[in-house]
Design an enzyme around this catalytic site. Sequence first.
Site, PDB file in Angstrom:
ATOM      1  N   ARG A 192      -4.815  89.578 -13.704  1.00  0.00           N
ATOM      2  CA  ARG A 192      -5.919  89.071 -14.526  1.00  0.00           C
ATOM      3  C   ARG A 192      -6.475  90.131 -15.483  1.00  0.00           C
ATOM      4  O   ARG A 192      -7.591  89.981 -16.000  1.00  0.00           O
ATOM      5  CB  ARG A 192      -7.052  88.523 -13.650  1.00  0.00           C
ATOM      6  CG  ARG A 192      -6.640  87.375 -12.720  1.00  0.00           C
ATOM      7  CD  ARG A 192      -6.173  86.172 -13.546  1.00  0.00           C
ATOM      8  NE  ARG A 192      -5.978  84.968 -12.740  1.00  0.00           N
ATOM      9  CZ  ARG A 192      -4.809  84.602 -12.201  1.00  0.00           C
ATOM     10  NH1 ARG A 192      -3.738  85.369 -12.382  1.00  0.00           N
ATOM     11  NH2 ARG A 192      -4.707  83.493 -11.505  1.00  0.00           N
ATOM     12  N   LEU A 193      -5.722  91.185 -15.753  1.00  0.00           N
ATOM     13  CA  LEU A 193      -6.156  92.226 -16.689  1.00  0.00           C
ATOM     14  C   LEU A 193      -5.582  91.912 -18.071  1.00  0.00           C
ATOM     15  O   LEU A 193      -4.766  92.650 -18.628  1.00  0.00           O
ATOM     16  CB  LEU A 193      -5.716  93.603 -16.188  1.00  0.00           C
ATOM     17  CG  LEU A 193      -6.280  93.996 -14.825  1.00  0.00           C
ATOM     18  CD1 LEU A 193      -5.706  95.327 -14.373  1.00  0.00           C
ATOM     19  CD2 LEU A 193      -7.812  94.055 -14.886  1.00  0.00           C
TER      20      LEU A 193
END
Length: 213
Positions: A192-193
Site C-alpha cells: 500500500r505504499l
Amino acid sequence: MTRDISAIRRDYEGGSLDEGNTPESPVNLFQEWLTLALESEGDDGNAMTLATVDSQGLPHARVVLLKGSDDRGLVFFTNYHSHKGSELANVPHAALVFWWPSLSRQVRIEGSVEIVSEAESDSYFASRPRGSQLGTWIATQSVEIPDRNWIAERQKRYEQLYEGQDVKRPAHWGGYRVVPEMIEFWQGQPSRLHDRIRYERREGEWVKYRLAP
C-alpha cells in the site's frame, strides 16, 4: 455463504512513478496511460466515473465513457436534460476517476465543465450507430417511466419516423468538456505504499508534486 469482503486482499504491483521522470504537462502523461489502458482493458479502457453536485450540494456519481481528450480537456456526451445535465447546469464543475485494474493505475481529474460546440456534438452524433442515434430520441434520460413497454412503443414510433432518412441530433443531447484544474496519477505499489503524483494548474501553468500514499 456470503464471502467475507473484509478479508479480500490484493497486492498491487507496477512500475514506479517518479516526479522527475514525468512530463511537464499532465495531458501528455494521461494520453500515455490511456493508450496503455485501451490496450490492456479493451473496450472498458475509456470508462470513467463522473461525479457532480446538485443545487443543494449533494454529490452524485455514475460511470460514463470518455469520447475525446486533448489540451482543452476531456469530452463525454449525454442528454442535457438528465440528472447530471441538470446538476452541471447548476454547478458547472465535476470530478472524474479512471480505474485500470490490469495496470494497477488510477487517475483523478477535477475541473470546470463547459458544453462543447454544436459542430463537435453533430460530428460525434453522426459517428454513432443508428440504434444509439434513435435512442437519444426514444427516451429522455432519467425521467420516470411506467414500464419497459413504454420504451418499445417509442422505439417503434421513431424507427418509423426516421425510416429511410438520417437521424438528426436532438437539441437536448450533446457533449460536455471537463477542463482540468487538477490531475492526479496513482500507481499501485506493494504494501500500500503507492506512488501519487499530482498536477495543479496555478496561474495558467501546471505545477506537480508528490503526495504521500
